[in-house]
Scaffold this motif. Structure first.
Motif, PDB file in Angstrom:
ATOM      1  N   ASP A   1       4.967  -6.416  -4.479  1.00  0.00           N
ATOM      2  CA  ASP A   1       4.671  -7.200  -3.490  1.00  0.00           C
ATOM      3  C   ASP A   1       3.868  -6.323  -2.452  1.00  0.00           C
ATOM      4  OD1 ASP A   1       6.056  -9.535  -4.626  1.00  0.00           O
ATOM      5  OD2 ASP A   1       7.723  -9.326  -3.438  1.00  0.00           O
ATOM      6  N   MET A   2       4.305  -5.293  -2.298  1.00  0.00           N
ATOM      7  CA  MET A   2       3.469  -4.278  -1.271  1.00  0.00           C
ATOM      8  C   MET A   2       2.191  -4.355  -1.548  1.00  0.00           C
ATOM      9  SD  MET A   2       4.522  -0.322  -0.229  1.00  0.00           S
ATOM     10  CE  MET A   2       6.008  -0.752  -0.856  1.00  0.00           C
ATOM     11  N   VAL A   3       1.517  -3.993  -2.974  1.00  0.00           N
ATOM     12  CA  VAL A   3       0.340  -4.258  -3.276  1.00  0.00           C
ATOM     13  C   VAL A   3      -0.254  -5.508  -3.068  1.00  0.00           C
ATOM     14  CG1 VAL A   3      -1.273  -3.626  -5.193  1.00  0.00           C
ATOM     15  CG2 VAL A   3       0.656  -2.142  -4.738  1.00  0.00           C
ATOM     16  N   ARG A   4       0.443  -6.486  -3.524  1.00  0.00           N
ATOM     17  CA  ARG A   4      -0.321  -7.769  -3.341  1.00  0.00           C
ATOM     18  C   ARG A   4      -0.549  -7.937  -1.788  1.00  0.00           C
ATOM     19  NH1 ARG A   4       4.387 -11.065  -6.685  1.00  0.00           N
ATOM     20  NH2 ARG A   4       3.502 -10.786  -8.618  1.00  0.00           N
TER      21      ARG A   4
ATOM     22  N   LYS B   1       5.522   6.126  -0.552  1.00  0.00           N
ATOM     23  CA  LYS B   1       6.209   7.374  -0.563  1.00  0.00           C
ATOM     24  C   LYS B   1       7.859   7.200  -0.068  1.00  0.00           C
ATOM     25  CE  LYS B   1       2.910  10.953  -0.292  1.00  0.00           C
ATOM     26  NZ  LYS B   1       2.314  12.062   0.521  1.00  0.00           N
ATOM     27  N   ALA B   2       7.997   6.036   0.756  1.00  0.00           N
ATOM     28  CA  ALA B   2       9.471   5.748   1.047  1.00  0.00           C
ATOM     29  C   ALA B   2      10.178   4.962  -0.024  1.00  0.00           C
ATOM     30  CB  ALA B   2       9.461   5.216   2.160  1.00  0.00           C
TER      31      ALA B   2
ATOM     32  N   VAL C   1      -3.179   4.928   5.001  1.00  0.00           N
ATOM     33  CA  VAL C   1      -2.234   5.649   5.394  1.00  0.00           C
ATOM     34  C   VAL C   1      -1.096   4.956   5.442  1.00  0.00           C
ATOM     35  CG1 VAL C   1      -1.333   7.371   7.121  1.00  0.00           C
ATOM     36  CG2 VAL C   1      -3.939   7.335   6.493  1.00  0.00           C
ATOM     37  N   GLN C   2      -0.981   4.278   6.068  1.00  0.00           N
ATOM     38  CA  GLN C   2       0.268   3.176   5.988  1.00  0.00           C
ATOM     39  C   GLN C   2       0.753   2.815   4.660  1.00  0.00           C
ATOM     40  OE1 GLN C   2      -0.684  -0.147   8.553  1.00  0.00           O
ATOM     41  NE2 GLN C   2      -0.547   0.933  10.393  1.00  0.00           N
TER      42      GLN C   2
END
Length: 118
Positions: A81-84, A34-35, A27-28
């Motif tokens: 980087d978010m996925v990493r 989405k942001a 969810v986070q």
């Protein structure tokens, strides 16, 4: 009380590892994406009350797997980087990328399972 976790199987090149994530982690991640950009992936619904049956858990796992696969396809370079971070890419792989910038260490999702942790 036991907390349900989902096991995410990740890979980058020949390297494979797994991470355990709660539904709230997904969810986070979804909110953070989405942001930053438009995404087409949809999270499976949250179980509001009661104990989740094996069928419900299996259906959610399939939905989370499909969500992550779509997210990887939709992902723009700034979100790598978010996925990493979500996939907890090992530091050794990140250092390898610094040496050889021609290969990507954006992880692929191989599939998932589940488990419970106390």
């Amino acid at each position: 009380t036991a907390t349900h976790c989902n096991t995410v199987m990740c890979s980058a090149g020949v390297n494979r590892w797994e991470v355990r994530k709660r539904f709230s982690d997904f969810v986070q991640l979804n909110a953070a994406f989405k942001a930053k950009q438009k995404i087409t992936g949809i999270l499976p619904p949250k179980q509001l009350f009661g104990k989740m049956s094996d069928a419900t858990i299996k259906k959610r796992e399939e939905g989370l797997g499909a969500y992550l696969e779509t997210l990887l396809l939709d992902m723009l370079p700034p979100q790598v980087d978010m996925v990493r971070a979500f996939c907890q890419v090992p530091q050794s792989l990140l250092r390898q990328q610094e040496v050889s910038s021609s290969s990507s260490t954006a992880p692929a999702v191989l599939g998932g399972g589940s488990g419970s942790v106390s």
